[in-house]
Design a protein around this motif. Structure first.
Motif: not given
Ligand SMILES: Cc1cc2nc3c(=O)[nH]c(=O)nc-3n(C[C@H](O)[C@H](O)[C@H](O)COP(=O)(O)OP(=O)(O)OC[C@H]3O[C@@H](n4cnc5c(N)ncnc54)[C@H](O)[C@@H]3O)c2cc1C
Length: 468
Positions: A45-53, A55-59, A168-173, A205-209
Motif C-alpha cells: 500500500p502507498a497510504s494509511t487509507v490503503e493500509v486500513a482498507a 486490514v478491513k478486508l483481511c478482518a 498512527e496505527v491501523v488496528l486489526p479491525d 500496523i504502525i503507519t507513522a510516528a
C-alpha cells in the motif's frame, strides 16, 4: 485470481500486489534465511487509507497479515508461514516525511522510511535522530518501532521506545488510531503507543510516528581501549560515566576472538593496536559544544583509566575515516561470524553490574559441557546487552555443531535468568523465541500478554504465531 486477491488489487492497483514467485522471493525469507514461507501475496500500500482498507478486508475474510518493514529482523518476525494463507503487508511505499517541527524538536515520518533516511532528514534540518544500527540502510522506522530496536547509542538516548512521542496505527479491525501527538507531557490515561512499540506487528500496523529530535553534536571522539577482562570494562564504563556524563554516547565490548574474525573476513580492516589484547572497549563521546573540548575530555579520562589500571592502552581516532573504521570492526562482527560458519547466537541482557560474573559463569558452564567451544562475545556493554555466541570447537563442522543448539540455549538462557536478565535484549521474540520465553516469563506475565492480544486482535489475524 481469488476473490480476496481481486479485491486487494482494487485497493492498491495491480502493480502493488505481488504474486509471481520472483517478486515474492525477497519477502518470503528472513535476513538469516532460517525461515522460508509461502504467502498468499505481498501487498504494498502507498497510504494509511490503503493500509486500513486492506486490514478491513483481511478482518472480513479472516486473512492473516504479516507486516513487513525492511525485513532485517533477526527472529523471523516478518516472515510468513508456509500455509499459503498469510498476506505479507510491506510498508515500503509509505515513505514520506510528513512534518518537521524544529521548535518542538519533532519529526513526523511514515513507517516505511528507512532509518538512514530518517537520520538524514533530521541532519538536513540541523538535528540528530540518534537511533543507529548496522542495518540502518535497509531497516525501516516502522520495523524499528515494532521491534523496539536498540543499537549503539542506547546508553545516552535510550531504545526506540524512548524516542517516540506519537504513533498512527491501523488496528486489526481496520480502524485508524491517530495518536500522532508531539507532546512530551500527556497524562491522559494508558500510554497506548507503548503497547504497539515492541509488539512485533502482533497488535496492529504502525503507519507513522512522531519522533524526538536532539541537538546535532559538533565534536565526536571514537576510541578503543585495550583491556584484560569484562570486569575491567565495567569499571572503565563507570569511570567514563562519572567523568564524561551524558557525553558518553556508546560503550561497546568485544573479545579478541571476535576481532580476529573481522580481521580474517574483512581483509581491509586494521587492528586498533599493534599487539593483540584479551578484550577491547569501543568508546564514543559526543558534545554539542566545542570539538576540541570533548577531545581533551576523552584524552584526560582515558589517561585516568590507564593510571587507574582500567586499560592497558588506548587508541583515539584521528579522523572521521578512522572513527568509522573502528566502528566497522564492531559492526562487521555479525557478518564475520556468518562467514566463519554457523554458530549458536544469543542476544541477552543482564544488569551491567552482573555482566562480568555472567560471562565468567556461563563461559565456564559451556566449556564444561562442550570442551573447546569458542565464544564470540561482543555487544552493547553500556546497556548490559551482549551478543553471546557459541561457535564450534576448532575442527568441528559448524553444521554438526548446530545440533547442540537446544543444549547450548538451555545453559545460556538458564544462566541469563539466574543473573536476572532477559533472553532477548533487542531483537524480540518473533518466531524463534516464542516457545523459549515460556520457560522464563511468569504465568502471570504471559497471561497478561495473551489478554492484551485477545482484546486488541480478537480474530488473531495480526502476525499470528509470532511473540505468543
Ligand atoms: C546487520 C544487522 C545489524 C543489526 N543490529 C541491530 C542492533 O544493533 N540493534 C537492534 O535492535 N537490532 C539490530 N538488528 C535487527 C534489525 O535490524 C532490527 O530489529 C530492525 O529494527 C528491524 O527493522 P525492519 O524494518 O527490518 O523490520 P522487519 O524485519 O521487517 O520486521 C521486524 C518485526 O516488526 C514487524 N513490523 C515491521 N514493520 C512494521 C510496522 N510498520 N508495523 C507493525 N509491525 C511491523 C514485523 O512483522 C516483524 O515482526 C540488526 C540486523 C542486522 C541485519
Amino acid at each position: 485470481m481469488s476473490a480476496v486477491l481481486g479485491r486487494l488489487a482494487a485497493i492498491v492497483g495491480g502493480e502493488a500486489l505481488l504474486t509471481a514467485a520472483a517478486d515474492l522471493a525477497p519477502h518470503i525469507t528472513d535476513w538469516r534465511k532460517r525461515y522460508v514461507g509461502r504467502p498468499l501475496a505481498v501487498v504494498k500500500p502507498a497510504s494509511t487509507v490503503e493500509v486500513a482498507a486492506i486490514v478491513k478486508l483481511c478482518a472480513e475474510t479472516r486473512t492473516p497479515i504479516v507486516p513487513q518493514g525492511g525485513n532485517t529482523g533477526l527472529v523471523g518476525g516478518a516472515t510468513p508461514d508456509a500455509s499459503g494463507r498469510e498476506l505479507v503487508l510491506s510498508l515500503t511505499r509509505l515513505n514520506r516525511v510528513r512534518a518537521i517541527d524544529l521548535e518542538n524538536n519533532t519529526l513526523t515520518v511514515e513507517a516505511g522510511c528507512t532509518l538512514a533516511s530518517v537520520q538524514a532528514a533530521a541532519r538536513e534540518a540541523g538535528r540528530l535522530f540518534p537511533l543507529s544500527l548496522a542495518s540502518e540502510g535497509s531497516c525501516q522506522i516502522g520495523g524499528n518501532l515494532a521491534s523496539n530496536a536498540g543499537g549503539t547509542a542506547v546508553l545516552r538516548y535510550g531504545n526506540a521506545r524512548e524516542l517516540v512521542l506519537g504513533l498512527e496505527v491501523v488496528l486489526p479491525d481496520g480502524a485508524v488510531w491517530d495518536g500522532l501527538r508531539g507532546l512530551r507531557k500527556d497524562n491522559t490515561g494508558y500510554d497506548l503507543k507503548q503497547l504497539f512499540i515492541g509488539a512485533e506487528g502482533t497488535l496492529g500496523i504502525i503507519t507513522a510516528a512522531v519522533l524526538k529530535l536532539f541537538p546535532l553534536p559538533v565534536g565526536r571522539v571514537t576510541a578503543v581501549a585495550a583491556i584484560d577482562t569484562p570486569a575491567q570494562a565495567v569499571a572503565l564504563l563507570g569511570l567514563l560515566q562519572a567523568r564524561c556524563g551524558e557525553r558518553l554516547v556508546g560503550f561497546e565490548l568485544f573479545s579478541d576472538f571476535a576481532l580476529g574474525l573481522v580481521l580474517k573476513h574483512y581483509p581491509e580492516s586494521v587492528a586498533p593496536f599493534r599487539e593483540r589484547h584479551p578484550q577491547y572497549a569501543l568508546v564514543e563521546l559526543e558534545d554539542t559544544q566545542d570539538a576540541r573540548a570533548v577531545r581533551s575530555l576523552a584524552e584526560a579520562s582515558l589517561a585516568a583509566a590507564i593510571e587507574a589500571g582500567l586499560a592497558r592502552d588506548v587508541a583515539l581516532a584521528e579522523s572521521e575515516a578512522q572513527a568509522n573504521a573502528l566502528w566497522a570492526l564492531r559492526e562487521n562482527m555479525s557478518e564475520a561470524q556468518t562467514a566463519e560458519g554457523k554458530n549458536i547466537k544469543h542476544d541477552v541482557s543482564v544488569p551491567v553490574s552482573r555482566i562480568a560474573a555472567f560471562i565468567a559463569a556461563t563461559d565456564a558452564a559451556l566449556a564444561r559441557a562442550f570442551p573447546g567451544v569458542r565464544m564470540v562475545t561482543f555487544g552493547h556493554l553500556g546497556d548490559g546487552n551482549l551478543h553471546y555466541n557459541a561457535a564450534a570447537p576448532e575442527g568441528v563442522d559448524p553444521e554438526a555443531w548446530m545440533q547442540n543448539l537446544a543444549r547450548v540455549n538451555r545453559i545460556v538462557h538458564d544462566s541469563v535468568a539466574a543473573f536476572g536478565g532477559s533472553i532477548s535484549a533487542e531483537h524480540g521474540l518473533g518466531r524463534s523465541k516464542r516457545e523459549e520465553i515460556l520457560r522464563y516469563k511468569s504465568a502471570v506475565e504471559m497471561d497478561l500478554m495473551r489478554k492484551v492480544k485477545a482484546a486488541i486482535d480478537p480474530l488473531g489475524i495480526m502476525n499470528p504465531g509470532k511473540v505468543l
